[in-house]
Design a protein around this motif. Structure first.
Motif, short mmCIF file in Angstrom:
data_model
loop_
_atom_site.label_atom_id
_atom_site.label_comp_id
_atom_site.label_asym_id
_atom_site.label_seq_id
_atom_site.Cartn_x
_atom_site.Cartn_y
_atom_site.Cartn_z
N ARG A 1 40.81 58.03 90.67
CA ARG A 1 42.09 58.47 90.12
C ARG A 1 42.97 57.28 89.75
O ARG A 1 43.77 57.37 88.82
CB ARG A 1 42.81 59.36 91.13
N HIS A 2 42.83 56.19 90.49
CA HIS A 2 43.67 55.01 90.24
C HIS A 2 43.36 54.39 88.88
O HIS A 2 44.13 53.55 88.39
CB HIS A 2 43.43 53.99 91.35
N ASN A 3 42.23 54.76 88.28
CA ASN A 3 41.79 54.13 87.03
C ASN A 3 42.02 54.99 85.80
O ASN A 3 41.45 54.71 84.74
CB ASN A 3 40.31 53.74 87.13
N VAL A 4 42.86 56.00 85.89
CA VAL A 4 43.08 56.83 84.70
C VAL A 4 43.70 56.02 83.56
O VAL A 4 43.45 56.31 82.38
CB VAL A 4 43.92 58.09 85.01
N GLY A 5 44.48 54.99 83.88
CA GLY A 5 45.04 54.14 82.83
C GLY A 5 43.95 53.45 82.03
O GLY A 5 44.04 53.36 80.79
N TYR A 6 42.92 52.96 82.72
CA TYR A 6 41.77 52.37 82.03
C TYR A 6 41.13 53.39 81.09
O TYR A 6 40.75 53.07 79.96
CB TYR A 6 40.71 51.93 83.05
N LEU A 7 40.98 54.62 81.57
CA LEU A 7 40.32 55.66 80.78
C LEU A 7 41.09 55.96 79.51
O LEU A 7 40.49 56.19 78.44
CB LEU A 7 40.15 56.93 81.61
N VAL A 8 42.42 55.95 79.59
CA VAL A 8 43.24 56.22 78.40
C VAL A 8 43.09 55.08 77.39
O VAL A 8 42.96 55.31 76.18
CB VAL A 8 44.71 56.45 78.79
N VAL A 9 43.09 53.85 77.86
CA VAL A 9 42.91 52.71 76.95
C VAL A 9 41.51 52.75 76.32
O VAL A 9 41.35 52.48 75.13
CB VAL A 9 43.16 51.38 77.69
N ASP A 10 40.51 53.12 77.10
CA ASP A 10 39.16 53.27 76.54
C ASP A 10 39.14 54.32 75.43
O ASP A 10 38.49 54.13 74.39
CB ASP A 10 38.17 53.69 77.64
N GLU A 11 39.86 55.42 75.63
CA GLU A 11 39.91 56.48 74.62
C GLU A 11 40.62 56.00 73.36
O GLU A 11 40.18 56.28 72.23
CB GLU A 11 40.61 57.72 75.20
N LEU A 12 41.70 55.25 73.52
CA LEU A 12 42.41 54.71 72.35
C LEU A 12 41.52 53.73 71.58
O LEU A 12 41.50 53.73 70.35
CB LEU A 12 43.70 54.03 72.79
N ALA A 13 40.77 52.90 72.31
CA ALA A 13 39.86 51.97 71.65
C ALA A 13 38.76 52.72 70.89
O ALA A 13 38.39 52.34 69.77
CB ALA A 13 39.25 51.01 72.68
N ARG A 14 38.26 53.79 71.50
CA ARG A 14 37.24 54.60 70.83
C ARG A 14 37.78 55.18 69.52
O ARG A 14 37.12 55.14 68.48
CB ARG A 14 36.79 55.73 71.76
N ARG A 15 39.01 55.70 69.57
CA ARG A 15 39.62 56.29 68.38
C ARG A 15 39.84 55.24 67.28
O ARG A 15 39.72 55.54 66.09
CB ARG A 15 40.95 56.94 68.73
N ALA A 16 40.20 54.03 67.70
CA ALA A 16 40.47 52.97 66.73
C ALA A 16 39.19 52.28 66.26
O ALA A 16 39.24 51.42 65.37
CB ALA A 16 41.41 51.93 67.36
N ARG A 17 38.06 52.63 66.88
CA ARG A 17 36.76 52.03 66.57
C ARG A 17 36.77 50.52 66.78
O ARG A 17 36.30 49.74 65.95
CB ARG A 17 36.33 52.37 65.13
N VAL A 18 37.34 50.13 67.92
CA VAL A 18 37.34 48.72 68.30
C VAL A 18 36.77 48.60 69.70
O VAL A 18 36.81 49.55 70.49
CB VAL A 18 38.76 48.09 68.25
N ALA A 19 36.21 47.43 70.00
CA ALA A 19 35.62 47.19 71.31
C ALA A 19 36.53 46.27 72.13
O ALA A 19 37.02 45.26 71.61
CB ALA A 19 34.24 46.56 71.15
N LEU A 20 36.74 46.63 73.37
CA LEU A 20 37.46 45.76 74.29
C LEU A 20 36.55 44.58 74.64
O LEU A 20 35.38 44.76 75.00
CB LEU A 20 37.86 46.52 75.54
N LYS A 21 37.09 43.37 74.51
CA LYS A 21 36.31 42.16 74.78
C LYS A 21 37.00 41.33 75.85
O LYS A 21 38.22 41.24 75.89
CB LYS A 21 36.15 41.35 73.50
#
Length: 200
Positions: free
Chosen positions: A21-41
């Motif tokens: 549960r503490h990592n929901v912020g990570y999950l939201v950023v992952d979803e935004l990156a997926r929508r933008a079609r960019v990879a977190l590096k």
């Protein structure tokens, strides 16, 4: 309107914490990156994973008139030291606290509830406390993602670090998508409009 935004998903790095549960912020950023079609590096000197994109009238990840720069961030530090990465990135990009959005778990809201706000206290959240310390300000924007209170006498620290039960993961995924929608609206239409739509 700002010409640069920093969206920070708060959480803990590593596979042990991925589905907590503490990592929901990570999950939201992952979803935004997926929508933008960019990879977190990985950017080791910033102690964070970062993906740069744009957001504007045509949507997330789409350049064009009115689009502004956006950096999506997950820190490499543990939650209690989140501000270290955020402070370095804020300095690097030249953004003020008012141009930073922190997405984080919130015990005082039930799953299915979101609250968007600017400033305010830390409410015992160590990630927010660390951000405040390193930014020398609490005047950043927050997307508070409800996870509910622990059942019975379970300690809050154990609750937030426990894996999300299988039966709740679909509901959490729905809320991750809704929180990502809220971030997009916050950045394109402003805080008041996003609060009117998503504060529940």
């Amino acid at each position: 309107m700002t010409d640069m935004w920093l969206v920070v998903g708060l959480g803990n790095p590593g596979p042990t914490y991925t589905h907590t549960r503490h990592n929901v912020g990570y999950l939201v950023v992952d979803e935004l990156a997926r929508r933008a079609r960019v990879a977190l590096k990985s950017v080791p000197k910033m102690r964070a994973d970062v993906a740069e994109t744009r957001i504007g009238p045509l949507g997330l990840g789409v350049p064009g008139a009115g689009a502004v720069r956006l950096a999506l961030v997950r820190s490499h530090t543990y939650m209690n030291d989140s501000g270290l990465a955020v402070g370095r990135l804020a300095a690097f990009y030249g953004v003020t606290p008012g141009e930073i959005v922190a997405v984080h778990d919130e015990l005082d809201l039930d799953l299915g509830q979101l609250r968007l706000k600017k400033g305010g206290g830390d409410n015992g959240h160590n990630g927010l406390k660390s951000m405040r310390a390193h930014l020398h300000s609490g005047d950043f924007l927050r997307v508070r993602f409800g996870i509910g209170r622990p059942p019975g006498r379970q300690a809050p620290a154990d609750y937030v670090l426990a894996p999300i039960p299988t039966g709740q993961r679909e509901a959490v995924a729905v809320e991750v998508a809704r929180a990502a929608d809220a971030v997009e609206m916050l950045l394109t239409e402003g805080l008041s409009a996003a609060q009117n739509r998503y504060n529940s």
